[in-house]
Design a protein around this motif. Sequence first.
Motif, PDB file in Angstrom:
ATOM      1  N   LEU A  21       0.755  -0.999  -0.256  1.00 42.61           N
ATOM      2  CA  LEU A  21       0.041   0.013   0.002  1.00 42.61           C
ATOM      3  C   LEU A  21       0.817   1.162   0.019  1.00 42.61           C
ATOM      4  O   LEU A  21       0.631   2.288  -0.690  1.00 42.61           O
ATOM      5  N   GLY A  22       2.067   1.283   0.616  1.00 42.52           N
ATOM      6  CA  GLY A  22       2.970   2.374   0.788  1.00 42.52           C
ATOM      7  C   GLY A  22       3.307   2.720  -0.532  1.00 42.52           C
ATOM      8  O   GLY A  22       3.666   3.553  -0.877  1.00 42.52           O
ATOM      9  N   ARG A  23       3.733   1.480  -1.098  1.00 35.40           N
ATOM     10  CA  ARG A  23       4.506   1.830  -2.483  1.00 35.40           C
ATOM     11  C   ARG A  23       3.370   2.305  -3.516  1.00 35.40           C
ATOM     12  O   ARG A  23       3.837   3.128  -4.143  1.00 35.40           O
ATOM     13  N   MET A  24       2.282   1.871  -3.394  1.00 32.86           N
ATOM     14  CA  MET A  24       1.168   2.268  -4.312  1.00 32.86           C
ATOM     15  C   MET A  24       0.936   3.902  -4.113  1.00 32.86           C
ATOM     16  O   MET A  24       0.668   4.500  -5.067  1.00 32.86           O
ATOM     17  N   VAL A  25       1.093   4.389  -3.066  1.00 30.97           N
ATOM     18  CA  VAL A  25       0.863   5.762  -2.608  1.00 30.97           C
ATOM     19  C   VAL A  25       1.834   6.373  -2.817  1.00 30.97           C
ATOM     20  O   VAL A  25       1.930   7.350  -3.645  1.00 30.97           O
ATOM     21  N   LEU A  26       3.174   5.894  -2.825  1.00 31.93           N
ATOM     22  CA  LEU A  26       4.259   6.757  -3.329  1.00 31.93           C
ATOM     23  C   LEU A  26       4.263   6.777  -4.928  1.00 31.93           C
ATOM     24  O   LEU A  26       4.700   7.830  -5.606  1.00 31.93           O
ATOM     25  N   GLN A  27       3.827   5.772  -5.556  1.00 31.09           N
ATOM     26  CA  GLN A  27       3.846   5.892  -7.146  1.00 31.09           C
ATOM     27  C   GLN A  27       2.579   6.827  -7.623  1.00 31.09           C
ATOM     28  O   GLN A  27       2.879   7.412  -8.483  1.00 31.09           O
ATOM     29  N   LYS A  28       1.631   6.693  -6.916  1.00 32.41           N
ATOM     30  CA  LYS A  28       0.629   7.908  -7.052  1.00 32.41           C
ATOM     31  C   LYS A  28       0.920   9.173  -6.686  1.00 32.41           C
ATOM     32  O   LYS A  28       0.693  10.071  -7.739  1.00 32.41           O
ATOM     33  N   ILE A  29       1.867   9.375  -5.912  1.00 34.62           N
ATOM     34  CA  ILE A  29       2.288  10.865  -5.889  1.00 34.62           C
ATOM     35  C   ILE A  29       3.358  11.232  -6.828  1.00 34.62           C
ATOM     36  O   ILE A  29       3.193  12.150  -7.090  1.00 34.62           O
ATOM     37  N   LYS A  30       3.968  10.394  -7.151  1.00 38.04           N
ATOM     38  CA  LYS A  30       5.012  10.574  -8.062  1.00 38.04           C
ATOM     39  C   LYS A  30       4.573  10.837  -9.508  1.00 38.04           C
ATOM     40  O   LYS A  30       4.879  11.803 -10.046  1.00 38.04           O
ATOM     41  N   LEU A  31       3.317  10.177  -9.654  1.00 34.94           N
ATOM     42  CA  LEU A  31       2.605  10.445 -11.093  1.00 34.94           C
ATOM     43  C   LEU A  31       1.954  11.628 -10.928  1.00 34.94           C
ATOM     44  O   LEU A  31       1.856  12.389 -12.130  1.00 34.94           O
ATOM     45  N   ASP A  32       1.255  11.923  -9.922  1.00 29.75           N
ATOM     46  CA  ASP A  32       0.503  13.264  -9.821  1.00 29.75           C
ATOM     47  C   ASP A  32       1.725  14.460 -10.114  1.00 29.75           C
ATOM     48  O   ASP A  32       1.086  15.400 -10.425  1.00 29.75           O
ATOM     49  N   ARG A  33       2.563  14.431  -9.475  1.00 29.39           N
ATOM     50  CA  ARG A  33       3.394  15.462  -9.494  1.00 29.39           C
ATOM     51  C   ARG A  33       4.079  15.549 -10.933  1.00 29.39           C
ATOM     52  O   ARG A  33       4.354  16.675 -11.400  1.00 29.39           O
ATOM     53  N   ALA A  34       4.444  14.359 -11.498  1.00 30.92           N
ATOM     54  CA  ALA A  34       4.709  14.474 -13.096  1.00 30.92           C
ATOM     55  C   ALA A  34       3.642  15.320 -13.750  1.00 30.92           C
ATOM     56  O   ALA A  34       4.126  15.782 -14.801  1.00 30.92           O
ATOM     57  N   ALA A  35       2.430  14.766 -13.610  1.00 30.30           N
ATOM     58  CA  ALA A  35       1.214  15.215 -14.414  1.00 30.30           C
ATOM     59  C   ALA A  35       1.098  16.818 -14.199  1.00 30.30           C
ATOM     60  O   ALA A  35       0.752  17.313 -14.997  1.00 30.30           O
ATOM     61  N   ARG A  36       1.483  17.079 -12.951  1.00 27.10           N
ATOM     62  CA  ARG A  36       1.078  18.553 -12.698  1.00 27.10           C
ATOM     63  C   ARG A  36       2.147  19.521 -13.188  1.00 27.10           C
ATOM     64  O   ARG A  36       1.962  20.499 -13.608  1.00 27.10           O
ATOM     65  N   SER A  37       3.411  18.971 -13.505  1.00 23.31           N
ATOM     66  CA  SER A  37       4.424  19.522 -13.982  1.00 23.31           C
ATOM     67  C   SER A  37       4.375  19.752 -15.708  1.00 23.31           C
ATOM     68  O   SER A  37       5.065  20.850 -16.121  1.00 23.31           O
ATOM     69  N   THR A  38       3.594  18.801 -15.998  1.00 32.95           N
ATOM     70  CA  THR A  38       3.492  18.909 -17.607  1.00 32.95           C
ATOM     71  C   THR A  38       2.042  19.344 -18.116  1.00 32.95           C
ATOM     72  O   THR A  38       1.854  19.787 -19.076  1.00 32.95           O
ATOM     73  N   ASN A  39       1.312  19.925 -17.182  1.00 32.24           N
ATOM     74  CA  ASN A  39       0.091  20.218 -17.404  1.00 32.24           C
ATOM     75  C   ASN A  39      -1.041  19.425 -18.424  1.00 32.24           C
ATOM     76  O   ASN A  39      -1.536  20.170 -19.093  1.00 32.24           O
ATOM     77  N   VAL A  40      -0.667  18.196 -18.521  1.00 28.14           N
ATOM     78  CA  VAL A  40      -1.433  17.281 -19.321  1.00 28.14           C
ATOM     79  C   VAL A  40      -2.334  16.347 -18.212  1.00 28.14           C
ATOM     80  O   VAL A  40      -1.553  15.960 -17.395  1.00 28.14           O
ATOM     81  N   ALA A  41      -3.505  16.229 -18.693  1.00 32.63           N
ATOM     82  CA  ALA A  41      -4.519  15.458 -18.036  1.00 32.63           C
ATOM     83  C   ALA A  41      -4.012  13.928 -18.047  1.00 32.63           C
ATOM     84  O   ALA A  41      -4.205  13.276 -17.151  1.00 32.63           O
ATOM     85  N   GLY A  42      -3.445  13.481 -19.298  1.00 32.33           N
ATOM     86  CA  GLY A  42      -3.070  12.121 -19.539  1.00 32.33           C
ATOM     87  C   GLY A  42      -2.545  12.030 -20.871  1.00 32.33           C
ATOM     88  O   GLY A  42      -2.244  13.067 -21.485  1.00 32.33           O
ATOM     89  N   PRO A  43      -2.283  10.868 -21.238  1.00 29.45           N
ATOM     90  CA  PRO A  43      -1.410  10.442 -22.372  1.00 29.45           C
ATOM     91  C   PRO A  43      -2.389  11.165 -23.692  1.00 29.45           C
ATOM     92  O   PRO A  43      -3.459  10.944 -23.884  1.00 29.45           O
ATOM     93  N   LEU A  44      -1.683  11.839 -24.763  1.00 32.33           N
ATOM     94  CA  LEU A  44      -2.514  12.389 -25.653  1.00 32.33           C
ATOM     95  C   LEU A  44      -2.037  11.457 -27.035  1.00 32.33           C
ATOM     96  O   LEU A  44      -0.875  11.374 -27.275  1.00 32.33           O
TER      97      LEU A  44
END
Length: 61
Positions: A21-44
């Motif tokens: 569960l901890g690993r999943m939370v850390l992956q989610k945080i990492k993906l959210d930060r990456a998505a926020r830095s690119t201003n893209v909602a998802g893959p285009l």
Amino acid sequence: MAQKPKSVLLPVIAAAVFAGLGRMVLQKIKLDRAARSTNVAGPLDDKTREWISEVVRTPRQ
């Protein structure tokens, strides 16, 4: 009277579950930060990119 041996299985399983569960939370945080830095909602895909470019280039009347 002999003492019953305590099972080690339950604490090991609990530790594995919490680690997963901890690993999943850390992956989610990492993906959210990456998505926020690119201003893209998802893959285009290419079609979506072309549509966005067309909408941005077309002047409004």
